[in-house]
Motif scaffolding. Sequence first.
Motif, short mmCIF file in Angstrom:
data_model
loop_
_atom_site.label_atom_id
_atom_site.label_comp_id
_atom_site.label_asym_id
_atom_site.label_seq_id
_atom_site.Cartn_x
_atom_site.Cartn_y
_atom_site.Cartn_z
N THR A 91 3.01 -0.28 -5.75
CA THR A 91 2.68 1.09 -5.36
C THR A 91 2.17 1.22 -3.93
O THR A 91 2.09 2.32 -3.41
N PHE A 92 1.85 0.12 -3.29
CA PHE A 92 1.33 0.16 -1.92
C PHE A 92 2.49 0.14 -0.94
O PHE A 92 3.45 -0.57 -1.14
N PRO A 93 2.45 0.85 0.15
CA PRO A 93 1.38 1.74 0.58
C PRO A 93 1.64 3.20 0.25
O PRO A 93 0.77 4.03 0.40
N GLY A 94 2.84 3.55 -0.15
CA GLY A 94 3.18 4.94 -0.38
C GLY A 94 4.15 5.40 0.70
O GLY A 94 4.99 4.65 1.17
N GLU A 95 4.02 6.66 1.11
CA GLU A 95 4.96 7.23 2.08
C GLU A 95 4.74 6.69 3.49
O GLU A 95 5.67 6.50 4.26
N THR A 96 3.49 6.44 3.86
CA THR A 96 3.18 5.89 5.18
C THR A 96 2.34 4.63 5.02
O THR A 96 1.75 4.40 3.97
N CYS A 97 2.29 3.83 6.07
CA CYS A 97 1.51 2.59 6.05
C CYS A 97 0.71 2.49 7.34
O CYS A 97 1.29 2.40 8.43
N GLY A 98 -0.59 2.48 7.22
CA GLY A 98 -1.45 2.35 8.39
C GLY A 98 -1.23 1.04 9.12
O GLY A 98 -1.32 0.98 10.35
#
Length: 124
Positions: A91-98
Amino acid sequence: MTTPKYDCTKCPGYCCSYPVINVTKRDAERIAKHFGITLEQAEDRYLHSDHGYKRLLNRKDDEHFSRICQFFDTDQRNCTIYPARPSTCRTFPGETCGYWDFLSFERAGQKDDDYVSTTWHYED
């Protein structure tokens, strides 16, 4: 479905260097099945308890992050159990990733498409 704004294949595995990667019983069963062993064997070989969690992935040395998930290939910089990876990883990170944003910024600043800004975790 939204297209992710990152590319894990070009990342050195920042999220895999987390000191705490929690594993559910279902995740542990998936890992055990992946290796053709019992749940108990998988827990003994690949997991430990710490930080108030019953099941955490074991870690190993890494040149960039000091320590990283034991299932991370440190030469190819990818997951060796991708089909059996834990739900946290799924499930990580989603739509964006820092981390991707940080990596892209650092690579642009260094004018180097392969640059890896290192981080060190001292908890281990």
